[in-house]
Write an enzyme that holds these catalytic residues in place. Structure first.
Site, PDB file in Angstrom:
ATOM      1  N   ASP A 155       0.808  -1.224   0.000  1.00 46.66           N
ATOM      2  CA  ASP A 155       0.000   0.000   0.000  1.00 46.66           C
ATOM      3  C   ASP A 155       0.842   1.277   0.000  1.00 46.66           C
ATOM      4  O   ASP A 155       0.605   2.186   0.810  1.00 46.66           O
ATOM      5  CB  ASP A 155      -0.948   0.010   1.216  1.00 46.66           C
ATOM      6  CG  ASP A 155      -1.685  -1.297   1.391  1.00 46.66           C
ATOM      7  OD1 ASP A 155      -2.195  -1.813   0.382  1.00 46.66           O
ATOM      8  OD2 ASP A 155      -1.742  -1.815   2.522  1.00 46.66           O
TER       9      ASP A 155
ATOM     10  N   GLU B 255     -11.344   0.189  -3.327  1.00 38.61           N
ATOM     11  CA  GLU B 255     -10.609   0.556  -2.115  1.00 38.61           C
ATOM     12  C   GLU B 255      -9.448   1.474  -2.493  1.00 38.61           C
ATOM     13  O   GLU B 255      -9.245   1.795  -3.652  1.00 38.61           O
ATOM     14  CB  GLU B 255     -10.035  -0.715  -1.457  1.00 38.61           C
ATOM     15  CG  GLU B 255     -11.042  -1.823  -1.265  1.00 38.61           C
ATOM     16  CD  GLU B 255     -10.395  -3.119  -0.788  1.00 38.61           C
ATOM     17  OE1 GLU B 255     -10.442  -3.358   0.418  1.00 38.61           O
ATOM     18  OE2 GLU B 255      -9.852  -3.886  -1.607  1.00 38.61           O
TER      19      GLU B 255
END
Ligand SMILES: *[C@@H]1O[C@H](CO)[C@@H](O)[C@H](O)[C@H]1NC(C)=O
Ligand SMILES: *[C@@H]1O[C@H](CO)[C@@H](O)[C@H](O)[C@H]1NC(C)=O
Ligand SMILES: *[C@@H]1O[C@H](CO)[C@@H](O)[C@H](O)[C@H]1NC(C)=O
Ligand SMILES: *[C@@H]1O[C@H](CO)[C@@H](O)[C@H](O)[C@H]1NC(C)=O
Ligand SMILES: *[C@@H]1O[C@H](CO)[C@@H](O)[C@H](O)[C@H]1NC(C)=O
Length: 547
Positions: free
Chosen positions: A31, A212
């Protein structure tokens, strides 16, 4: 003459191939979020149950990255107690605004397992005016809108927007999949919402239907939304949308998905997605994102940080790597050779900031002496959903030997100290010094945990000499071997296990982290007075990483 010609041709080909190597930040670094501040790049990645939380990497050239600190290094910022494996700090966003750097992330302290309860938390942000100093990060400011994968967007009219991800079916959006994206304007001083939360975007992709990892930005007066879709496994994709309004509705990029190596599941790199965008001072665009190396069919290193060049088309859409799959060797920048060895002699401190504990330590359990790093075990073992006396480092290479000289004089079979290869309190494997439970003589113990139930196998080696012993863990793409070496002798490998158990799912929940090497000592439920001393640790690459 032929040799001269060959050398000439070699020189030409070496000097004309300009390429960089992926991953740019190897080991568990999912991420990624990136900013540029003048000529400096800063990048943050997820840290889950490892402490300190949210590593901050720095680079001058997008290729050579060093950890300069962590955004969450005090218990007042992050107090993880009993945090489940793959709970803790989820995906961060790093943003720069008016000489201040913000990091927003989500702390999942209640997540299944073992009680099957997951609570969707509210995100929090911290800020610093001096990113080089860990202690300068503020205490957390909590926002009102719940959800994970939070993003902060500073618009050019002074307004600040928070965007997060959560399930929306019960909120009037029955056809929005598992997770969709919502936005609210916030007061950056307090985190309070200034507008109602508005539904922004749901994935139109299926299998699974997830949107997301949002990042909002603005370019030439148009708002852009980047998302991570279809989950973080092999179907993972990066998507881009645009709108004349920060609230949408969003028009999809005709080149979507911008990242998707999973079209071909035999690709050696998979799970490409969760992307963030950066522009160099020369105006070139690059994206960072997570991906996994699949050369063995497994990914015990976890999700790593990758880089790719990107371009804007004339009609205002981003294209990543000219629409081609992501590869280990990528065009542009330069090739940085990975170090073949690394060593820490613990001379008064750690040599770098890449050391972690699991969860927030109650108090210090170590010191540096003339002999090296001294760890005083505590009541917890590596099995406990707690903070055992252990320091961890991310495994960054697939084929590497990790070693240390360990001095330890246990007085009970409960006492143990040594090396671990660790994924979570469920899946971890040790080679350590202890007392044999029957003979109470000093012995080596090797412990592995394999299979879907993390079944423990214990092997003792008796008749070991007094004094320090060199303990070894050998990582290879498909196996780990645990062993020791006596002075001037070849290593003895006591046991081994398949690497797949270091990428194992936790029953009832996904695994989001990667394997770590560690040093530990434990009193196993009772305090222990005898410290263990680690003279050094060293990693040495075994050979090239080709599969
Ligand atoms: C959690 O869920 C699993 C699978 O559904 C079930 O087997 C287990 O009993 C549940 N545990 C608790 C504590 O409810
Ligand atoms: C899929 O990837 C593998 C491994 O890179 C390659 O050998 C194969 O040709 C690819 N298949 C297609 C259809 O592109
Ligand atoms: C794409 O961007 C790179 C830098 O990231 C640049 O060198 C290249 O010229 C660009 N290509 C096109 C077709 O614009
Ligand atoms: C990963 O790599 C293995 C071995 O090359 C290959 O068999 C498999 O199809 C790839 N994909 C997955 C999802 O494992
Ligand atoms: C200790 O002795 C018992 C009884 O003889 C035996 O069953 C056990 O395997 C021994 N433990 C170890 C670790 O050797």
């Amino acid at each position: 003459m032929k040799l001269v010609l060959l050398l000439f041709l070699l020189t030409i080909s070496v000097s004309t191939v300009i390429a960089f190597q992926n991953p740019i930040i190897p080991g568990f670094n999912p991420d990624p979020s990136i900013i540029r501040v003048n000529d400096d790049y800063f990048l943050a990645t997820s840290s889950f149950e490892y402490f300190p939380g949210i590593p901050i990497y720095h680079s001058k050239d997008l290729i050579d990255w060093e950890v300069i600190g962590h955004a969450l290094s005090r218990p007042s910022q992050l107090h993880m107690r009993g945090t489940a494996p793959s709970g803790g700090m989820f995906a961060p966003t790093l943003r720069y605004h008016e000489n201040r750097i913000y990091m927003i992330s989500t702390w999942f302290d209640i997540i299944s397992p073992p009680d099957n309860t997951t609570r969707m938390p509210r995100s929090m942000y911290v800020y610093t005016d001096n990113i080089w100093d860990d202690s300068s990060w503020s205490d957390p400011i909590y926002v009102d809108q719940y959800g994970m994968d939070p993003d902060l967007f500073f618009d050019d009219d002074g307004k600040v927007y928070l965007t997060t991800t959560f399930g929306s079916e019960g909120l009037g959006y029955p056809d929005s999949g598992y997770f969709a994206i919502w936005t609210t304007e916030i007061d950056i001083e307090t985190g309070d919402s200034l507008t109602e939360s508005k539904f922004s975007h749901a994935s139109s992709l299926t299998n699974p239907r997830l949107s997301e990892g949002a990042h909002l930005s603005k370019r030439d007066g148009t708002y852009y939304l980047i998302t991570a879709e279809s989950g973080t496994d092999d179907g993972h994709k990066a998507m881009q949308f645009r709108s004349s309004s920060v609230w949408g509705p969003w028009e999809g990029n005709p080149h979507n998905p911008l990242l998707f190596n999973g079209r071909n599941r035999s690709n050696p790199i998979l799970a490409t997605g969760h992307m963030d965008l950066v522009e160099t001072s020369a105006g070139d665009s690059y994206v960072v994102f997570l991906a996994t190396r699949n050369g063995t069919g497994f990914n015990q290193l976890g999700r790593e940080t990758f880089l790719a060049p990107a371009n804007w088309t004339d009609d205002g859409w981003l294209v990543v790597n000219n629409g081609q799959d992501i590869t280990f060797e990528m065009p542009g920048l330069y090739d940085l050779a990975r170090p073949t060895s690394w060593r820490d002699d613990f001379e008064g401190g750690f040599t770098d900031k890449r050391w972690y504990t699991t969860r927030t330590p109650y108090k210090k359990f170590h010191k540096f002496t003339e002999e090296g790093l001294e760890i005083r075990g505590n009541v917890y073992t590596l099995d406990d959903r707690e903070t055992p006396a252990a320091f961890f480092r991310k495994q960054e290479d697939l084929s590497v030997i990790w070693s240390s000289d360990v001095s330890f004089d246990p007085t009970s079979p409960r006492h143990e100290a040594g090396l671990t290869i660790f994924l979570s309190n469920w899946y971890h494997n040790e080679i350590g010094i202890t007392l044999h439970p029957n003979t109470t003589q000093r012995a080596l113990v090797a412990k592995t945990r394999t299979g879907p139930e993390a079944t423990l196998t214990t092997t003792y080696t008796e008749d070991i000499p007094d004094g320090a012993i060199t303990l070894l863990i050998k990582a290879e793409p498909k196996t780990y071997s645990l062993g020791y070496a006596l002075e001037n002798q070849e290593p003895v490998w006591v046991t081994s296990l398949e690497s797949r158990w270091l990428q194992a799912f936790v029953t009832g929940w996904q695994n989001f982290v990667g394997a770590h090497f560690g040093l530990y000592a434990t009193g196993n439920q009772l305090p222990i007075l005898q410290p263990a001393t680690f003279a050094f640790v060293q990693t040495e690459l075994i050979n090239d990483e080709s599969w």
